[in-house]
Design a protein around this motif. Structure first.
Motif, mmCIF file in Angstrom:
data_model
loop_
_atom_site.group_PDB
_atom_site.id
_atom_site.type_symbol
_atom_site.label_atom_id
_atom_site.label_comp_id
_atom_site.label_asym_id
_atom_site.label_seq_id
_atom_site.Cartn_x
_atom_site.Cartn_y
_atom_site.Cartn_z
ATOM 1 N N ARG A 15 52.668 -34.849 1.785
ATOM 2 C CA ARG A 15 52.244 -35.576 2.985
ATOM 3 C C ARG A 15 50.764 -35.904 2.841
ATOM 4 O O ARG A 15 49.995 -35.133 2.291
ATOM 5 C CB ARG A 15 52.457 -34.727 4.240
ATOM 6 N N VAL A 32 51.909 -38.588 6.588
ATOM 7 C CA VAL A 32 52.783 -39.634 6.042
ATOM 8 C C VAL A 32 53.424 -39.135 4.738
ATOM 9 O O VAL A 32 52.718 -38.643 3.848
ATOM 10 C CB VAL A 32 51.971 -40.922 5.762
ATOM 11 N N LEU A 45 53.134 -44.806 -1.716
ATOM 12 C CA LEU A 45 54.069 -44.901 -0.598
ATOM 13 C C LEU A 45 55.272 -45.726 -1.013
ATOM 14 O O LEU A 45 55.139 -46.709 -1.746
ATOM 15 C CB LEU A 45 53.390 -45.558 0.599
ATOM 16 N N SER A 46 56.432 -45.354 -0.486
ATOM 17 C CA SER A 46 57.625 -46.160 -0.733
ATOM 18 C C SER A 46 57.503 -47.478 0.033
ATOM 19 O O SER A 46 56.690 -47.617 0.949
ATOM 20 C CB SER A 46 58.885 -45.414 -0.274
ATOM 21 N N GLU A 48 59.632 -48.704 2.108
ATOM 22 C CA GLU A 48 60.053 -48.465 3.496
ATOM 23 C C GLU A 48 58.914 -47.880 4.329
ATOM 24 O O GLU A 48 58.652 -48.323 5.453
ATOM 25 C CB GLU A 48 61.249 -47.508 3.525
ATOM 26 N N ILE A 49 58.208 -46.888 3.784
ATOM 27 C CA ILE A 49 57.089 -46.259 4.490
ATOM 28 C C ILE A 49 55.973 -47.284 4.697
ATOM 29 O O ILE A 49 55.392 -47.389 5.779
ATOM 30 C CB ILE A 49 56.565 -45.035 3.710
ATOM 31 N N THR A 50 55.684 -48.065 3.668
ATOM 32 C CA THR A 50 54.646 -49.097 3.772
ATOM 33 C C THR A 50 54.980 -50.096 4.871
ATOM 34 O O THR A 50 54.105 -50.460 5.677
ATOM 35 C CB THR A 50 54.464 -49.823 2.422
ATOM 36 N N ARG A 52 56.790 -49.612 7.529
ATOM 37 C CA ARG A 52 56.621 -48.969 8.843
ATOM 38 C C ARG A 52 55.150 -48.843 9.213
ATOM 39 O O ARG A 52 54.768 -49.053 10.364
ATOM 40 C CB ARG A 52 57.292 -47.599 8.854
ATOM 41 N N TRP A 72 52.661 -39.243 11.986
ATOM 42 C CA TRP A 72 53.908 -39.831 11.486
ATOM 43 C C TRP A 72 55.085 -39.153 12.166
ATOM 44 O O TRP A 72 55.186 -37.928 12.225
ATOM 45 C CB TRP A 72 53.997 -39.645 9.982
ATOM 46 N N ALA A 74 59.032 -38.852 11.824
ATOM 47 C CA ALA A 74 60.122 -39.094 10.881
ATOM 48 C C ALA A 74 61.252 -39.737 11.539
ATOM 49 O O ALA A 74 61.765 -40.531 11.872
ATOM 50 C CB ALA A 74 60.613 -37.788 10.283
#
Length: 74
Positions: A15, A32, A45-46, A48-50, A52, A72, A74
């Protein structure tokens, strides 16, 4: 996987805190999920995370926020 920045570190799940600045807005997002280099600390960062994170940033900008600190969820 090896770190593309330092070329020697190995990435591990963890994280991190992401800070974004632009258009008069500073957003800090804590906790994150990321892959983090055990040598230099660079994080990745993946997609998907980026996505979001960018959505959160855009929402903050539309609210007229100047500085926002988020945790963050989840």
């Amino acid at each position: 996987m090896k770190c593309v920045i330092c070329k020697t570190g190995v990435l591990h799940s963890g994280r991190t805190t992401v800070t974004l600045e632009g258009k008069g807005v500073t957003i800090i997002i804590k906790n994150v999920p990321a892959d983090i280099c055990d040598n230099c600390g660079e994080y990745y960062l993946s997609e998907e995370i980026t996505d979001r994170i960018l959505t959160l940033a855009e929402e903050s900008r539309h609210k007229g926020t100047e500085i926002e600190i988020l945790r963050w969820a989840a």
